[in-house]
Design a protein around this motif. Structure first.
Motif, PDB file in Angstrom:
ATOM      1  N   GLU A  21       7.409  18.592  17.044  1.00  9.50           N
ATOM      2  CA  GLU A  21       7.294  19.108  15.897  1.00  9.50           C
ATOM      3  C   GLU A  21       9.229  17.953  16.329  1.00  9.50           C
ATOM      4  N   ARG A  22       9.730  18.592  17.200  1.00  4.67           N
ATOM      5  CA  ARG A  22      11.190  17.384  17.546  1.00  4.67           C
ATOM      6  C   ARG A  22      11.093  16.613  17.066  1.00  4.67           C
ATOM      7  N   LEU A  23       9.932  15.717  17.711  1.00  3.67           N
ATOM      8  CA  LEU A  23       9.892  14.597  17.342  1.00  3.67           C
ATOM      9  C   LEU A  23       9.172  14.096  16.031  1.00  3.67           C
ATOM     10  N   ILE A  24       8.750  14.957  14.999  1.00  2.00           N
ATOM     11  CA  ILE A  24       8.303  14.717  13.830  1.00  2.00           C
ATOM     12  C   ILE A  24       9.302  14.835  13.322  1.00  2.00           C
ATOM     13  N   ALA A  25       9.920  15.938  13.150  1.00  2.00           N
ATOM     14  CA  ALA A  25      11.303  15.848  12.714  1.00  2.00           C
ATOM     15  C   ALA A  25      12.268  14.862  12.546  1.00  2.00           C
ATOM     16  N   ALA A  26      12.035  14.706  13.780  1.00  2.00           N
ATOM     17  CA  ALA A  26      13.731  13.153  13.989  1.00  2.00           C
ATOM     18  C   ALA A  26      13.344  12.416  13.220  1.00  2.00           C
ATOM     19  N   ALA A  27      11.863  12.217  13.010  1.00  6.58           N
ATOM     20  CA  ALA A  27      11.503  10.468  12.283  1.00  6.58           C
ATOM     21  C   ALA A  27      11.930  10.908  10.919  1.00  6.58           C
ATOM     22  N   TYR A  28      11.371  12.067  10.258  1.00  3.27           N
ATOM     23  CA  TYR A  28      11.818  12.385   8.855  1.00  3.27           C
ATOM     24  C   TYR A  28      12.601  12.230   8.620  1.00  3.27           C
ATOM     25  N   ASP A  29      13.670  13.148   9.337  1.00  2.00           N
ATOM     26  CA  ASP A  29      15.115  12.938   9.601  1.00  2.00           C
ATOM     27  C   ASP A  29      16.376  11.582   8.897  1.00  2.00           C
ATOM     28  N   GLY A  30      15.657  10.627   9.619  1.00  4.92           N
ATOM     29  CA  GLY A  30      16.016   9.078   9.602  1.00  4.92           C
ATOM     30  C   GLY A  30      15.803   8.447   8.134  1.00  4.92           C
ATOM     31  N   HIS A  31      14.333   8.981   8.199  1.00  3.90           N
ATOM     32  CA  HIS A  31      13.311   8.452   6.955  1.00  3.90           C
ATOM     33  C   HIS A  31      14.267   8.660   5.322  1.00  3.90           C
ATOM     34  N   ALA A  32      14.721  10.086   5.606  1.00  4.12           N
ATOM     35  CA  ALA A  32      14.968  10.906   4.284  1.00  4.12           C
ATOM     36  C   ALA A  32      16.472   9.993   4.826  1.00  4.12           C
ATOM     37  N   LYS A  33      17.247   9.973   5.374  1.00  4.31           N
ATOM     38  CA  LYS A  33      19.009   9.472   5.146  1.00  4.31           C
ATOM     39  C   LYS A  33      18.968   8.100   4.567  1.00  4.31           C
ATOM     40  N   ALA A  34      17.999   7.243   5.160  1.00  3.00           N
ATOM     41  CA  ALA A  34      17.943   6.105   4.971  1.00  3.00           C
ATOM     42  C   ALA A  34      16.592   5.722   3.022  1.00  3.00           C
ATOM     43  N   GLY A  35      16.998   6.993   2.966  1.00  2.00           N
ATOM     44  CA  GLY A  35      16.345   6.553   0.955  1.00  2.00           C
ATOM     45  C   GLY A  35      14.885   6.162   0.962  1.00  2.00           C
ATOM     46  N   GLY A  36      13.945   6.613   2.410  1.00  2.00           N
ATOM     47  CA  GLY A  36      13.166   6.541   2.413  1.00  2.00           C
ATOM     48  C   GLY A  36      12.130   7.319   1.490  1.00  2.00           C
ATOM     49  N   PRO A  37      11.072   7.026   0.247  1.00  4.84           N
ATOM     50  CA  PRO A  37      10.443   7.798  -0.101  1.00  4.84           C
ATOM     51  C   PRO A  37       9.862   9.057   0.665  1.00  4.84           C
ATOM     52  N   VAL A  38       9.752   9.367  -0.509  1.00  3.70           N
ATOM     53  CA  VAL A  38       8.902  11.039   0.092  1.00  3.70           C
ATOM     54  C   VAL A  38       7.848  11.292   0.073  1.00  3.70           C
ATOM     55  N   ARG A  39       6.519  10.639  -0.525  1.00  7.42           N
ATOM     56  CA  ARG A  39       5.046  10.628  -0.080  1.00  7.42           C
ATOM     57  C   ARG A  39       5.137  10.431   1.080  1.00  7.42           C
ATOM     58  N   ALA A  40       6.059   9.319   1.814  1.00  5.51           N
ATOM     59  CA  ALA A  40       6.095   9.412   3.439  1.00  5.51           C
ATOM     60  C   ALA A  40       5.388  10.087   4.460  1.00  5.51           C
ATOM     61  N   ARG A  41       6.417  11.502   3.680  1.00  6.23           N
ATOM     62  CA  ARG A  41       6.701  12.750   4.506  1.00  6.23           C
ATOM     63  C   ARG A  41       5.784  13.262   4.234  1.00  6.23           C
ATOM     64  N   SER A  42       5.047  13.595   2.868  1.00  7.33           N
ATOM     65  CA  SER A  42       4.554  14.863   2.735  1.00  7.33           C
ATOM     66  C   SER A  42       2.919  14.922   3.287  1.00  7.33           C
ATOM     67  N   GLN A  43       2.576  14.136   3.771  1.00 14.24           N
ATOM     68  CA  GLN A  43       1.064  14.489   4.847  1.00 14.24           C
ATOM     69  C   GLN A  43       1.822  15.751   5.616  1.00 14.24           C
ATOM     70  N   THR A  44       2.035  14.884   6.147  1.00 14.35           N
ATOM     71  CA  THR A  44       2.284  15.509   7.847  1.00 14.35           C
ATOM     72  C   THR A  44       2.635  17.008   7.233  1.00 14.35           C
ATOM     73  N   GLY A  63       0.784  -1.334  -0.098  1.00 13.73           N
ATOM     74  CA  GLY A  63      -0.248   0.119  -0.342  1.00 13.73           C
ATOM     75  C   GLY A  63       0.626   1.141   0.029  1.00 13.73           C
ATOM     76  N   ASP A  64      -0.349   2.364   0.249  1.00 15.86           N
ATOM     77  CA  ASP A  64       0.953   4.227   0.320  1.00 15.86           C
ATOM     78  C   ASP A  64       0.990   3.837   1.079  1.00 15.86           C
ATOM     79  N   PRO A  65       3.133   4.600   1.159  1.00 22.67           N
ATOM     80  CA  PRO A  65       4.073   4.353   1.897  1.00 22.67           C
ATOM     81  C   PRO A  65       3.744   5.367   3.013  1.00 22.67           C
ATOM     82  N   GLU A  66       2.747   6.452   2.906  1.00 26.80           N
ATOM     83  CA  GLU A  66       2.579   7.155   4.245  1.00 26.80           C
ATOM     84  C   GLU A  66       2.158   6.559   6.122  1.00 26.80           C
ATOM     85  N   ASN A  67       1.564   5.419   5.297  1.00 22.61           N
ATOM     86  CA  ASN A  67       0.372   4.627   6.495  1.00 22.61           C
ATOM     87  C   ASN A  67       1.305   4.105   7.518  1.00 22.61           C
TER      88      ASN A  67
END
Length: 393
Positions: free
Chosen positions: A368-391, A343-347
């Motif tokens: 905000e810090r907590l969300i940014a931390a998860a996004y930072d780790g996800h982006a550095k691992a090459g996770g798809p941008v769509r997973a971070r887009s809605q939030t 399914g959708d990587p955002e789920n």
């Protein structure tokens, strides 16, 4: 304890049943063990008395009212078979906690020493003692008291998934159990007796981790432990788990258990993952931030490795920190793939960040810090941008 009968007899899952075993049950609620044992392939009979001459591979005496009940039950065990005694410990300082949280105590027929001595006189020279804990909101927790590694694994996992009072008691019990001092303190025991010593191999059930608000649990295998065995009431959940774990192995994603085998249509054995649960609901904000960054990175790798041309990925379905096993400061594995699907990587990102949005006591800036931390780790691992887009929107 939840008095739902199938839940009450969840200790049956550690009895090492072989398909075709003949089991005789003496219990005031015989449907409880029957519903646990029959899906494991056993032929189960129930009796109100010990009268009869036929012998059985396994005879279960659930909460006997006296030692005389054991004397009547033992002759019904075939040579090489086993007698299982489940009994409460009236002297346990933990029994009052179970009673306060809804578990109804049963009769007590003596200490472990007294029961084992009585069984030895009958001819059951060897016995394995399991500690048994029942809580109002979790299925039973069971562990071999002579195996420190199993005691530690089962109790630490049970503590991480319990309320504050029960968690504190389980942590204290774990400290004593790994030193071999916990047997007399346990609120209940399961004693498995036989006329011969049974070897403990890598596939021998040695414990059970109860699940909060869920009758399903995980059986621990081997003295190490070496593996776990999961029971599935829903064939779709079993199929989803197998597909997910086989897919992850094929794409080289290492942060997931490996399948050992499937011993029956309702059971799946997985390799043991060393580590402890991540307690997302009680971590200080700084530690939670660090774990969300690590979790984001693991999620990013998962999605990068499983992404399809249409943008869909393998979705865990319940990806919060409690579904992850921590080994030191790293995430060793993601477990519980029962709800996985494509399914959708955002789920999964949405589920992972629920603790940052919904846990009480955080300021907007901290969230905000907590969300940014998860996004930072996800982006550095090459996770798809769509997973971070809605939030972000």
């Amino acid at each position: 304890m939840n008095d739902n009968p199938p839940n009450r007899a969840a200790w049956c899952e550690v009895l090492d049943i072989t398909s075709g075993d003949r089991v005789l049950v003496f219990s005031d609620q015989p449907d409880a063990p029957r519903r646990r044992l029959e899906p494991m392939g056993a032929t189960v009979a129930v009796s109100a008395t010990a009268e009869g001459s036929d012998r059985w591979d396994l005879v279960v005496v659930d909460r006997p009212k006296s030692l005389d009940g054991l004397a009547r039950a033992w002759p019904r065990v075939r040579p090489g078979g086993r007698l299982v005694v489940v009994t409460d410990n009236r002297r346990s300082p933990l029994r009052w906690l179970d009673e306060r949280t809804g578990s109804k105590g049963g009769p007590t027929v003596g200490s472990v020493t007294t029961i084992r001595a009585s069984l030895a006189e009958l001819g059951a020279a060897h016995a394995e003692v399991f500690g048994l804990l029942r809580g109002s909101s979790s299925s039973p927790t069971v562990f071999r008291t002579d195996l420190p590694a199993v005691s530690r694994a089962v109790l630490s996992s049970a503590a991480a998934n319990s309320g504050t009072l029960r968690r504190t008691a389980l942590w204290a019990l774990e400290t004593l159990a790994v030193r071999g001092w916990a047997t007399a303190l346990l609120p209940a025991w399961m004693i498995v007796a036989s006329d011969h010593r049974r070897a403990t191999g890598p596939s021998t059930p040695t414990g059970r981790i109860g699940v909060e608000l869920n009758a399903q649990g995980v059986v621990v295998l081997g003295p190490g432990p070496e593996g776990v065995e999961k029971f599935y009431c829903d064939p779709a959940a079993l199929a989803a788990s197998i597909e997910a774990l086989e897919t992850l192995a094929a794409v080289g994603f290492t942060a997931a258990p490996r399948i050992i085998d499937q011993p029956s249509p309702t059971r799946l054995r997985l390799e043991w993952v060393q580590g402890t649960d991540v307690d997302a609901n009680n971590l200080p904000v700084d530690e939670l931030e660090a774990w969300l960054r690590r979790a984001g990175a693991v999620l990013g790798e998962l999605q990068r490795r499983t992404r399809r041309p249409d943008g869909t990925v393998l979705v865990h379905g319940d990806l919060w920190l409690g579904a992850m096993v921590a080994d030191g400061d790293r995430i060793a594995a993601i477990i519980d793939w029962d709800d996985s699907h494509w399914g959708d990587p955002e789920n999964d990102m949405r589920t992972l960040l629920a603790v940052a949005r919904e846990r009480a006591g955080f300021t907007p800036r901290q969230r905000e810090r907590l969300i940014a931390a998860a996004y930072d780790g996800h982006a550095k691992a090459g996770g798809p941008v769509r997973a971070r887009s809605q939030t972000e929107r």
